[in-house]
Design a protein around this motif. Structure first.
Motif, short mmCIF file in Angstrom:
data_model
loop_
_atom_site.label_atom_id
_atom_site.label_comp_id
_atom_site.label_asym_id
_atom_site.label_seq_id
_atom_site.Cartn_x
_atom_site.Cartn_y
_atom_site.Cartn_z
N SER A 129 0.85 -1.20 0.00
CA SER A 129 0.00 0.00 0.00
C SER A 129 0.88 1.24 0.00
N HIS A 130 0.44 2.27 -0.75
CA HIS A 130 1.14 3.55 -0.72
C HIS A 130 0.74 4.35 0.50
N ASN A 131 -0.31 3.90 1.16
CA ASN A 131 -0.76 4.62 2.36
C ASN A 131 -1.44 3.62 3.29
N TYR A 132 -0.79 3.33 4.42
CA TYR A 132 -1.31 2.33 5.35
C TYR A 132 -2.32 2.94 6.34
N GLY A 133 -2.62 4.22 6.21
CA GLY A 133 -3.59 4.83 7.13
C GLY A 133 -4.96 4.18 6.97
N ILE A 134 -5.54 3.77 8.08
CA ILE A 134 -6.85 3.12 8.04
C ILE A 134 -7.90 4.11 7.51
N GLY A 135 -7.85 5.34 8.04
CA GLY A 135 -8.84 6.34 7.64
C GLY A 135 -8.73 6.66 6.16
N ALA A 184 -10.25 3.92 4.14
CA ALA A 184 -11.72 4.01 4.20
C ALA A 184 -12.19 5.17 3.31
N PHE A 185 -11.44 6.27 3.34
CA PHE A 185 -11.74 7.46 2.51
C PHE A 185 -11.81 7.06 1.03
N TRP A 186 -10.84 6.24 0.59
CA TRP A 186 -10.82 5.81 -0.82
C TRP A 186 -12.08 5.01 -1.16
N GLU A 187 -12.50 4.15 -0.23
CA GLU A 187 -13.72 3.35 -0.48
C GLU A 187 -14.94 4.28 -0.58
N ILE A 188 -14.99 5.30 0.30
CA ILE A 188 -16.11 6.25 0.29
C ILE A 188 -16.13 7.03 -1.03
N LEU A 189 -14.94 7.39 -1.52
CA LEU A 189 -14.87 8.15 -2.78
C LEU A 189 -15.36 7.31 -3.96
N LYS A 190 -15.13 6.00 -3.91
CA LYS A 190 -15.62 5.13 -5.00
C LYS A 190 -17.15 5.22 -5.05
N VAL A 191 -17.78 5.16 -3.86
CA VAL A 191 -19.25 5.22 -3.81
C VAL A 191 -19.73 6.58 -4.30
N THR A 228 -3.23 8.90 -6.04
CA THR A 228 -4.05 7.69 -5.88
C THR A 228 -5.53 8.06 -5.88
N ILE A 229 -5.87 9.15 -5.19
CA ILE A 229 -7.27 9.59 -5.14
C ILE A 229 -7.79 9.86 -6.56
N ALA A 230 -7.01 10.59 -7.35
CA ALA A 230 -7.44 10.91 -8.72
C ALA A 230 -7.56 9.64 -9.55
N ARG A 231 -6.63 8.72 -9.35
CA ARG A 231 -6.67 7.46 -10.13
C ARG A 231 -7.90 6.64 -9.78
N ILE A 232 -8.23 6.58 -8.47
CA ILE A 232 -9.41 5.82 -8.02
C ILE A 232 -10.67 6.38 -8.67
N ILE A 233 -10.79 7.72 -8.70
CA ILE A 233 -11.99 8.35 -9.28
C ILE A 233 -12.04 8.06 -10.78
N TYR A 287 -2.08 -8.57 -1.93
CA TYR A 287 -3.18 -7.99 -1.16
C TYR A 287 -3.02 -6.47 -1.04
N SER A 288 -4.16 -5.82 -0.78
CA SER A 288 -4.14 -4.36 -0.61
C SER A 288 -4.76 -4.02 0.75
N MET A 289 -4.68 -2.75 1.12
CA MET A 289 -5.32 -2.35 2.38
C MET A 289 -6.84 -2.46 2.28
N GLY A 290 -7.36 -2.46 1.05
CA GLY A 290 -8.80 -2.71 0.87
C GLY A 290 -9.16 -4.08 1.42
N ASP A 291 -8.28 -5.08 1.17
CA ASP A 291 -8.51 -6.43 1.71
C ASP A 291 -8.41 -6.42 3.24
N VAL A 292 -7.46 -5.63 3.75
CA VAL A 292 -7.28 -5.58 5.21
C VAL A 292 -8.53 -4.99 5.88
N LEU A 293 -9.09 -3.95 5.27
CA LEU A 293 -10.28 -3.31 5.86
C LEU A 293 -11.46 -4.28 5.92
N LYS A 294 -11.52 -5.19 4.93
CA LYS A 294 -12.66 -6.12 4.89
C LYS A 294 -12.44 -7.34 5.78
N TYR A 295 -11.21 -7.49 6.29
CA TYR A 295 -10.83 -8.70 7.02
C TYR A 295 -11.59 -8.83 8.35
#
Ligand SMILES: NC(=O)c1ccc[n+]([C@@H]2O[C@H](COP(=O)([O-])OP(=O)(O)OC[C@H]3O[C@@H](n4cnc5c(N)ncnc54)[C@H](OP(=O)(O)O)[C@@H]3O)[C@@H](O)[C@H]2O)c1
Length: 278
Positions: A128-134, A137-144, A175-180, A265-273
């Motif tokens: 992960s380029h950013n291991y911050g939990i928040g 989660a922010f990236w997942e919220i931006l996808k929605v 990363t934020i721009a790429r996700i969007i 694996y990514s931090m997305g997988d860790v959040l769902k664990y």
């Protein structure tokens, strides 16, 4: 007062880790964070050969070594917060020793990233380029938000860091721009626009993502994403107050990797664990 996460105490099995980059900024934070747990133990620390920190005794009595030597039991997890070259050198040893690797090092080339994917066929690798939990989660919220609003609303990203941060935009801003862009099915390079300049046309292109980088003072980091429509605007902001949140995410990553099957694996997988579901 320290904020205690209700999900913090969720590791069922003890976990041993080797820390590469142990004398660096992040290495120091990870060592301190691990010392506050009763389920994660840093059993070895690696530094750069020739560096002043080799031979130094760190908290917990660990002496910094200049080479990675996994135990014969091979029951450790390697943590890499070092340099791309050291990370790739150590990854080969991890594959040979069949130990999982958690990679935080950034600045990896496309070729190095491809080698990491290859390694993940035989060992578990979390990157992960950013291991911050928040932030994750922010990236997942931006996808929605992008799914609901992204086709009709103008999108601008603002990232604010201290005046001495050299890279523009920040890796996290990128990363934020790429996700969007990916969420809308676009290639980032087709839709991104870096800042606005009085000498160029400033009208928005269709599906444009504006990226604005602020560098001032000593502030750690803010990332804001604006979705602006006709007559309304939504703003999502993540503010990082303290880099020890990254170390906390690394601890979550270690708990996730412990006993896991090979794979990338990514931090997305860790959040769902959910503990106990390996
Ligand atoms: N993914 C994330 O969430 C995240 C967050 C923050 C930082 N990072 C990344 O993590 C990496 C480290 O960041 P940092 O701020 O801690 O940097 P840092 O303070 O420069 O620490 C890096 C450490 O790695 C050491 N090192 C160099 N070669 C090594 C080798 N062969 N074996 C073991 N250690 C070696 C360096 O030693 P010398 O100083 O003696 O060369 C230094 O102590 C960077 O790539 C950074 O961008 C990622």
């Amino acid at each position: 007062m320290n904020f205690v996460y209700k999900t913090e105490n969720r590791c069922q099995v003890h976990c041993k880790a080797i820390l590469s980059g142990a004398c660096g900024r992040m290495g120091t934070k990870i060592l301190a964070a691990a010392a506050q747990t009763d389920d994660i133990r840093i059993v070895a620390a690696i530094g750069r050969s020739g560096s002043d920190c080799i031979g130094k005794e760190l908290a917990g009595g660990i002496v910094v070594q200049d080479a990675l030597v996994p135990s014969l039991a091979g029951d450790e997890i390697l943590i890499e917060f070092s340099t791309p070259q050291a990370t790739m050198d150590h990854l080969k040893i991890a594959v040979a020793s069949r130990i999982p690797v958690l990679i935080g090092t950034t600045g990896l080339s496309a070729a190095q990233t491809a080698l990491i994917s290859q390694a993940a066929q035989s060992i578990p690798v979390l990157v992960s380029h950013n291991y911050g939990i928040g932030m994750n989660a922010f990236w997942e919220i931006l996808k929605v938000a992008t799914r609901y609003l992204g086709h009709d609303y103008d999108i601008e990203v603002i990232e604010f860091h201290a005046n001495n941060k050299p890279d523009v935009p920040s890796g996290t801003g990128g990363t934020i721009a790429r996700i969007i862009a990916e969420e809308r099915g676009d290639a980032l390079e087709d839709v991104i626009r870096y800042g606005r300049d009085k000498n160029t046309a400033n009208t928005r292109k269709p599906k444009e993502i504006g990226m604005h980088s602020l560098r001032a003072g000593s502030y750690r980091s803010d990332h804001t994403v604006i979705f602006a429509g006709n007559g309304e605007r939504l703003e999502f902001t993540h503010r990082e107050e303290d880099s020890s949140i990254i170390a906390r995410g690394v601890l979550w990553g270690l708990r996730f990797l412990n006993g896991r099957a090979p794979g990338l694996y990514s931090m997305g997988d860790v959040l769902k664990y959910v503990p106990g579901t390996n």
